[in-house]
Motif scaffolding. Structure first.
Motif, PDB file in Angstrom:
ATOM      1  N   GLU A 105       0.754  -1.078  -0.124  1.00 28.10           N
ATOM      2  CA  GLU A 105      -0.078   0.033  -0.034  1.00 28.10           C
ATOM      3  C   GLU A 105       0.884   1.113   0.067  1.00 28.10           C
ATOM      4  OE1 GLU A 105      -3.783   1.949   0.565  1.00 28.10           O
ATOM      5  OE2 GLU A 105      -3.512  -0.355   0.492  1.00 28.10           O
ATOM      6  N   ARG A 106       0.899   2.034  -1.247  1.00 23.90           N
ATOM      7  CA  ARG A 106       1.609   3.002  -1.301  1.00 23.90           C
ATOM      8  C   ARG A 106       1.042   4.485  -1.014  1.00 23.90           C
ATOM      9  NH1 ARG A 106       6.434   1.397  -3.511  1.00 23.90           N
ATOM     10  NH2 ARG A 106       6.272  -0.784  -4.387  1.00 23.90           N
ATOM     11  N   SER A 107       1.566   5.468  -0.883  1.00 25.80           N
ATOM     12  CA  SER A 107       0.947   6.745  -0.930  1.00 25.80           C
ATOM     13  C   SER A 107       0.197   7.079  -2.123  1.00 25.80           C
ATOM     14  CB  SER A 107       1.799   7.869  -0.582  1.00 25.80           C
ATOM     15  OG  SER A 107       2.733   7.949  -1.866  1.00 25.80           O
ATOM     16  N   PRO A 108      -0.922   7.955  -2.103  1.00 23.96           N
ATOM     17  CA  PRO A 108      -1.577   8.254  -2.910  1.00 23.96           C
ATOM     18  C   PRO A 108      -0.920   8.779  -4.273  1.00 23.96           C
ATOM     19  CG  PRO A 108      -2.954   8.792  -1.071  1.00 23.96           C
ATOM     20  CD  PRO A 108      -1.589   8.566  -0.585  1.00 23.96           C
ATOM     21  N   GLU A 109      -0.016   9.454  -3.888  1.00 16.96           N
ATOM     22  CA  GLU A 109       0.890   9.998  -4.851  1.00 16.96           C
ATOM     23  C   GLU A 109       1.665   9.066  -5.627  1.00 16.96           C
ATOM     24  OE1 GLU A 109       4.674  13.294  -5.290  1.00 16.96           O
ATOM     25  OE2 GLU A 109       4.189  12.530  -3.614  1.00 16.96           O
ATOM     26  N   GLN A 110       2.273   8.188  -5.042  1.00 19.05           N
ATOM     27  CA  GLN A 110       3.099   7.072  -5.641  1.00 19.05           C
ATOM     28  C   GLN A 110       1.969   6.263  -6.496  1.00 19.05           C
ATOM     29  OE1 GLN A 110       4.909   5.436  -2.239  1.00 19.05           O
ATOM     30  NE2 GLN A 110       6.985   6.329  -2.794  1.00 19.05           N
ATOM     31  N   SER A 111       0.865   5.974  -5.711  1.00 16.32           N
ATOM     32  CA  SER A 111      -0.230   5.281  -6.431  1.00 16.32           C
ATOM     33  C   SER A 111      -0.739   5.617  -7.820  1.00 16.32           C
ATOM     34  CB  SER A 111      -1.371   4.937  -5.639  1.00 16.32           C
ATOM     35  OG  SER A 111      -1.029   4.163  -4.395  1.00 16.32           O
ATOM     36  N   ARG A 112      -0.835   7.101  -7.914  1.00 17.04           N
ATOM     37  CA  ARG A 112      -1.352   7.562  -8.802  1.00 17.04           C
ATOM     38  C   ARG A 112      -0.187   7.656 -10.054  1.00 17.04           C
ATOM     39  NH1 ARG A 112      -3.947  11.201  -5.614  1.00 17.04           N
ATOM     40  NH2 ARG A 112      -2.104  12.438  -5.460  1.00 17.04           N
ATOM     41  N   LEU A 113       1.036   7.767  -9.704  1.00 18.42           N
ATOM     42  CA  LEU A 113       1.977   7.588 -10.638  1.00 18.42           C
ATOM     43  C   LEU A 113       2.401   6.229 -11.261  1.00 18.42           C
ATOM     44  CD1 LEU A 113       5.516   9.224 -10.087  1.00 18.42           C
ATOM     45  CD2 LEU A 113       5.530   7.089 -10.825  1.00 18.42           C
ATOM     46  N   LEU A 114       2.020   5.273 -10.346  1.00 18.75           N
ATOM     47  CA  LEU A 114       2.272   3.938 -10.886  1.00 18.75           C
ATOM     48  C   LEU A 114       0.922   3.644 -11.565  1.00 18.75           C
ATOM     49  CD1 LEU A 114       3.582   1.919  -7.636  1.00 18.75           C
ATOM     50  CD2 LEU A 114       4.700   2.320  -9.530  1.00 18.75           C
ATOM     51  N   HIS A 115      -0.289   4.224 -11.278  1.00 16.33           N
ATOM     52  CA  HIS A 115      -1.413   4.104 -12.222  1.00 16.33           C
ATOM     53  C   HIS A 115      -1.022   4.389 -13.582  1.00 16.33           C
ATOM     54  CE1 HIS A 115      -5.813   3.566 -13.255  1.00 16.33           C
ATOM     55  NE2 HIS A 115      -5.475   4.949 -13.536  1.00 16.33           N
ATOM     56  N   GLU A 116      -0.413   5.714 -13.566  1.00 11.26           N
ATOM     57  CA  GLU A 116      -0.121   6.240 -14.951  1.00 11.26           C
ATOM     58  C   GLU A 116       1.050   5.274 -15.778  1.00 11.26           C
ATOM     59  OE1 GLU A 116       0.956  10.112 -13.975  1.00 11.26           O
ATOM     60  OE2 GLU A 116      -0.961  10.770 -13.085  1.00 11.26           O
ATOM     61  N   GLU A 117       1.862   5.031 -15.037  1.00 13.14           N
ATOM     62  CA  GLU A 117       2.979   4.118 -15.522  1.00 13.14           C
ATOM     63  C   GLU A 117       2.802   2.731 -15.614  1.00 13.14           C
ATOM     64  OE1 GLU A 117       5.552   5.812 -17.236  1.00 13.14           O
ATOM     65  OE2 GLU A 117       4.856   7.503 -16.887  1.00 13.14           O
ATOM     66  N   GLY A 118       1.622   2.132 -15.310  1.00  6.80           N
ATOM     67  CA  GLY A 118       1.191   0.805 -14.835  1.00  6.80           C
ATOM     68  C   GLY A 118       1.476  -0.104 -16.129  1.00  6.80           C
ATOM     69  N   LYS A 119       1.411   0.406 -17.291  1.00  5.60           N
ATOM     70  CA  LYS A 119       1.443  -0.527 -18.361  1.00  5.60           C
ATOM     71  C   LYS A 119       2.798  -0.713 -18.798  1.00  5.60           C
ATOM     72  CE  LYS A 119      -2.902   0.379 -20.447  1.00  5.60           C
ATOM     73  NZ  LYS A 119      -3.803   0.802 -21.715  1.00  5.60           N
ATOM     74  N   ARG A 120       3.839  -0.015 -18.244  1.00  5.53           N
ATOM     75  CA  ARG A 120       5.316  -0.590 -18.528  1.00  5.53           C
ATOM     76  C   ARG A 120       5.661  -1.775 -17.775  1.00  5.53           C
ATOM     77  NH1 ARG A 120       9.496   2.872 -17.028  1.00  5.53           N
ATOM     78  NH2 ARG A 120      10.438   2.054 -19.039  1.00  5.53           N
ATOM     79  N   VAL A 121       4.787  -2.410 -16.935  1.00  5.48           N
ATOM     80  CA  VAL A 121       5.231  -3.561 -16.103  1.00  5.48           C
ATOM     81  C   VAL A 121       4.099  -4.559 -16.687  1.00  5.48           C
ATOM     82  CG1 VAL A 121       5.285  -4.774 -13.885  1.00  5.48           C
ATOM     83  CG2 VAL A 121       5.972  -2.157 -14.161  1.00  5.48           C
TER      84      VAL A 121
END
Length: 747
Positions: free
Chosen positions: A466-482
Motif C-alpha cells: 500500500e503506497r501513498s496516493p501520490e505514488q499510487s497515481r504515478l504507478l497507475h499512470e505508468e502501470g502499463k510499463r510493467v
C-alpha cells in the motif's frame, strides 16, 4: 470343538465360484455361447497354424495346431477364472501370431542353412515358441505383481480407435480368407477367388448369415439371435450340401480341410535333447523379445478396448497377472502364447453369455476337440465361420462409431492412418505410429493453448504494498510499463516458442509507454525441457535489445539452476529472480518509482501531502493538536490482532506490515504500507476489534488520532473533521476502485 479348514486365499481366488442356486437358463445360454465361441477359436487356430507352419515347417503343422489349441484351452480356463471381466476368453492373438511366424521363419532359415532335416527344424521352432511363451508369462506376471499396469495405462483414444477399426476390418478380411483359404493382399489377383463360382456363393451366404443376426434380434431376444442364426444356417447348409450338391469335390470345398491326427508334444521331454540348437534360438532373441513386447502391448490394448466396448473398468494389474499365469502354465503343457481376446469376449456377449462359466466352457470344448480328434471343420461350413467373423468385425466398427466421445477430424484422420498401417504392416508398427501421432497431436494442441494462464499489467494488478496516493497515481499512470505473465503447465518446444512470440508481440505493439519490465511467474509450472530454456534465451536477448528487464518468480531449484547455467542472472545482468510473484511486482514498482521520483515527485513531505489531500483548505497545524506523534522502531507493534479499534493512524514515514497469526502461530504478511497513508480506519469506523497485526518493518513515524480526540475535533473544528472524513472516504474509494479493477482483470 470342531475346527474349520479354510482354503488358501490364492486357491480361493482361482476357484470358480458356483452360485448357490444354479440358474439353468443362464447356464444354458453360457453353454451355447461357449460352443459357438469354441468353434470360432478352433477355426482361428487352424488359420494361425497354416500361417506359421508352411514350407519347410509344413511337417510340424499337426504339432503346431495342437500347441495353439492347448494354449487356447489353458488361457480360456485361467482367464475365465481369474479375470476382472466376465465373461471373457483368451487365445492366440493376431499380432502375436504375426511375430510367431517371423520367429519360425528365421529359425527355419538358419537351420536349413546348416543342413538340418525338416523334423529338426520343426522341433526347434516348437521349442522356440515354448520359450517365448514362458518368457511372456514371466513378463506379464511380473508387470502385474509389481503393480506397474497403471504406468502403462495411458493409451490415446485414437490409438484405441485405430486398433478397434483395424481389428474389425481384419476380422472381415479374415472371414473371407477362411472361405477362400488364401491370403488377401493389395494385389487384384488375390481377390479373384472371391468372384469365382466356387467361393462366390460361400461369400454371399456368409454375408447373408451376418445380416440375418441383427434382423433376428428384432424378433427374438438379443442373446438368442446369434445362436439361432448359427445353428439354423448350419443345419440348412449341411442338408442342402448333402442332398443338392452331388459333386463331392465341390461339397468338400465348403468345409475346412481335415485336421488330421492331433498329437500333443511335451516341452520338458525334448528341451534337453541333442537336436535342439540353442545357438540358433539365441540368435533369434530379437524376435523372441518382440513377441513378449507385442503380447504385452496387445493385452494392454485389448483390456482398454474391452473397457470401452463394455463401458466397464477393469483391474489392469490383475489382467497382467492372469495372462502371465496362463502363459506360464501353457508353456509347460505344450501350448503357445495366448492372452485375453477382446474379439472373442465380444463374441461371447453377442452369443448371450453372462457368467464366467462361458469362458470355461470354451476351454473345455476346445480340450474335447484336442483330445478326441473331433473334426469341427467337417460339420460347420466355412461360409458360416467367415460370416461370423465378418459380423463380429462389423459390430466392433459400429460400436466405435456410436461412441459418445466426440472426436475431432484430426483424431479420426489418425485413426484412419493407424488402421491402414496395421492392415498393411502389422499391429506393432501401427500402434507405434499411432502413439507417436497422438503425442505429436497433443503437443500441437497443447502449444496452441499456450502456457500463459493470465496476463495483466501493473495498471490492473499491483503488489500487496500500500503506497501513498501520490505514488499510487504515478504507478497507475505508468502501470502499463510493467507486464505480469502467470505461466502454468509443462513448458516444452511448442509452448515455449509461443510464449516468446507473445511477449515479443506485446513489446512491439506498445509504443506510447514502452514496456520496461516483464514478470514471469513460474509457480504453476512443474518443469520444462531444454527447448524451453533455448526459447527463453531468445526472449532474454530480445528484451536486452529493447531495454526490457525480466523478473522471474516461483522457480523451483532445478528450474533456477537451468536458468543460471544459461546465464540469466548475475552482477552484469539486469534480470532478477524472486521467491514470489508479489516480490517481483513490488521490485518492478520500486524501479518505476525510482526512475520517476525526481523534482516535484520527491519534494512532498507529510505536511504538504495532507494539505494537498485536504484540497488546500486545512493545514496540518490545524489538526496536529488532536493527534499524538509516535516514533516506532523496526519490529514494534502499532496494532495487535484482537485489541479494540479505538484509534486511526496517519503514517508520516517508514513502512508497516499488516500480518495475521494463523492457527499454528505463524505470522503471514498480507500487505505492506509505505509512505503517506492511513492505517486502521476500518476497525475505527466499524467499532470492531482489530482483525490483523500492524508491525513496523523499518523506523516509522505515525500520528495517532484516538476516538476521544476525534470526538473533540468534531465539536471544536467540524470543518477539519469533515475534511478528515472526506480524506478517508476518498482513500477507501481509491482502494475499492483498484480492487474492483484487479478482480475484473483476474476473472
Amino acid at each position: 470343538m470342531t475346527s474349520r479348514i479354510t482354503p488358501l486365499p490364492l486357491l480361493a481366488n482361482l476357484a470358480l465360484r458356483r452360485p448357490r442356486n444354479v440358474d439353468v437358463p443362464r447356464l444354458g445360454r453360457d453353454a451355447v455361447a461357449g460352443v459357438i465361441s469354441a468353434v470360432v477359436q478352433v477355426a482361428y487356430c487352424i488359420s494361425f497354424a497354416a500361417l506359421i507352419f508352411t514350407g519347410d515347417l509344413a511337417g510340424g503343422f499337426s504339432l503346431g495346431l495342437a500347441g495353439l489349441i492347448m494354449g487356447t484351452v489353458v488361457t480360456c480356463i485361467v482367464i475365465a477364472v481369474t479375470s476382472t471381466f466376465s465373461p471373457t476368453i483368451g487365445g492366440p492373438d493376431s499380432p502375436a501370431v504375426a511375430v510367431m511366424s517371423v520367429l519360425a521363419a528365421s529359425i527355419a532359415a538358419a537351420l536349413a542353412s546348416k543342413g538340418a532335416s525338416h523334423e529338426q527344424i520343426a522341433l526347434n521352432v516348437l521349442v522356440a515358441l515354448s520359450v517365448s511363451t514362458l518368457l511372456t508369462g514371466v513378463l506379464l506376471y511380473g508387470v502385474g505383481a509389481l503393480k506397474l499396469g497403471q504406468w502403462l495405462r495411458f493409451i490415446p483414444y485414437p490409438v484405441i480407435g485405430g486398433f478397434l477399426v483395424a481389428s474389425g476390418i481384419l476380422l472381415i478380411l479374415g472371414g473371407m480368407e477362411v472361405v477362400t483359404q488364401t491370403d488377401l493382399s493389395l494385389s487384384p489377383e488375390s481377390w479373384e477367388p472371391l468372384y469365382s463360382t466356387l467361393y462366390g456363393p460361400q461369400i454371399a451366404i456368409g454375408a447373408l448369415f451376418a445380416i440375418a443376426i441383427p434382423l433376428l434380434a428384432r424378433v427374438v431376444p438379443v442373446y438368442l439371435a446369434l445362436p439361432v442364426a448359427f445353428f439354423g444356417f448350419v443345419a440348412v447348409l449341411d442338408v442342402a450340401l448333402l442332398f443338392v450338391v452331388s459333386d463331392e469335390t465341390v461339397r468338400n470345398a465348403w468345409f475346412l480341410p481335415s485336421l488330421g491326427e492331433l498329437t500333443l508334444w511335451w516341452p520338458l521331454g525334448v528341451v534337453f535333447g541333442t537336436e535342439i540348437d540353442w545357438g540358433v534360438i539365441a540368435m533369434s532373441a530379437a524376435e523372441i523379445g518382440s513377441f513378449c513386447g507385442v503380447m504385452a502391448i496387445a493385452l494392454l490394448l485389448d483390456v482398454s478396448s474391452l473397457e470401452v466396448a463394455r463401458q466397464k473398468g477393469g483391474d489392469l494389474d490383475q489382467e497382467f497377472r492372469s495372462n502371465g499365469l496362463a502363459n506360464l502354465l501353457s508353456s509347460v503343457l505344450g501350448g503357445f502364447g495366448g492372452s485375453l481376446s477382446m474379439n472373442g469376449s465380444i463374441l461371447l456377449d453377442e452369443s448371450g453369455a453372462t457368467t464366467r462359466w462361458a469362458g470355461a466352457i470354451v476351454g473345455i470344448v476346445c480340450a474335447i476337440v484336442l483330445f478326441s480328434g473331433t473334426d469341427v471343420g467337417s460339420v460347420v461350413p466355412k461360409a458360416i465361420l467367415g460370416g461370423m467373423l465378418a459380423y463380429l468385425g462389423a459390430v466392433i466398427i459400429v460400436e466405435l462409431l456410436d461412441t459418445p466421445a466426440e472426436s475431432t477430424w484430426t483424431e479420426w484422420a489418425l485413426t484412419g492412418v493407424m488402421t491402414l498401417v496395421i492392415i498393411n504392416f502389422g499391429y506393432f508398427t501401427g500402434v507405434v505410429i499411432g502413439v507417436i501421432g497422438a503425442c505429436l497431436m497433443f503437443a500441437m494442441n497443447y502449444s496452441r493453448i499456450g502456457v500463459v494462464r493470465r496476463h495483466l499489467t501493473r495498471y490492473e494488478f499491483s503488489s500487496n504494498v500500500e503506497r501513498s496516493p501520490e505514488q499510487s497515481r504515478l504507478l497507475h499512470e505508468e502501470g502499463k510499463r510493467v507486464h505480469v505473465f502467470w505461466l502454468s503447465g509443462f513448458i516444452f518446444f511448442g509452448s515455449s516458442n509461443g510464449l516468446f512470440e507473445r511477449i515479443k508481440r506485446v513489446i512491439e505493439e506498445q509504443q506510447e509507454r514502452p514496456v520496461g519490465y516483464v514478470v514471469l511467474d513460474f509457480s504453476g509450472v512443474p518443469g520444462f525441457d531444454s527447448s524451453a530454456v533455448l526459447s527463453l534465451v531468445k526472449l532474454r536477448n530480445y528484451c536486452e535489445e529493447h531495454d526490457v528487464t525480466l523478473a522471474f518468480s516461483g522457480l523451483n531449484d532445478s528450474m533456477r539452476a537451468s536458468f543460471e547455467r544459461a546465464g540469466f542472472f548475475g552482477s552484469e545482468k539486469p534480470h532478477q529472480v524472486f521467491g514470489s510473484r508479489n516480490e517481483a511486482v513490488e521490485w518492478c514498482e520500486d524501479m518505476v518509482l525510482l526512475y520517476h521520483e525526481v523534482g516535484d515527485a520527491s519534494a512532498h513531505n507529510f505536511e504538504t501531502w495532507l494539505h494537498n489531500e485536504f484540497g488546500g483548505q486545512i493545514d496540518f497545524e490545524r489538526i496536529a493538536p488532536f493527534m499524538e506523534r509516535q516514533e516506532l522502531d523496526s519490529g514494534a507493534f502499532l496494532f495487535k490482532q484482537g485489541e479494540p479499534s479505538d484509534s486511526v493512524v496517519f503514517q508520516a514515514s517508514g513502512c508497516v506490515a499488516i500480518t495475521i497469526t494463523d492457527e499454528h502461530g505463524r505470522s503471514i504478511r498480507l500487505r505492506r504500507m509505505i509512505g503517506h497513508t492511513v492505517v486502521g480506519e476500518m476497525g475505527f469506523y466499524r467499532h470492531v476489534p482489530r482483525t490483523a497485526n500492524v508491525v513496523a518493518e523499518a523506523p516509522t513515524v505515525v500520528y495517532r488520532l484516538t476516538q476521544e480526540a476525534f470526538d473533540r475535533m468534531q465539536e471544536k473544528d467540524s470543518a477539519a473533521a469533515a475534511a478528515l472524513h472526506k480524506l478517508i472516504i476518498r482513500l477507501l474509494s481509491d482502494r475499492l476502485e483498484f480492487a474492483n479493477r484487479e478482480i475484473s482483470a483476474l476473472l
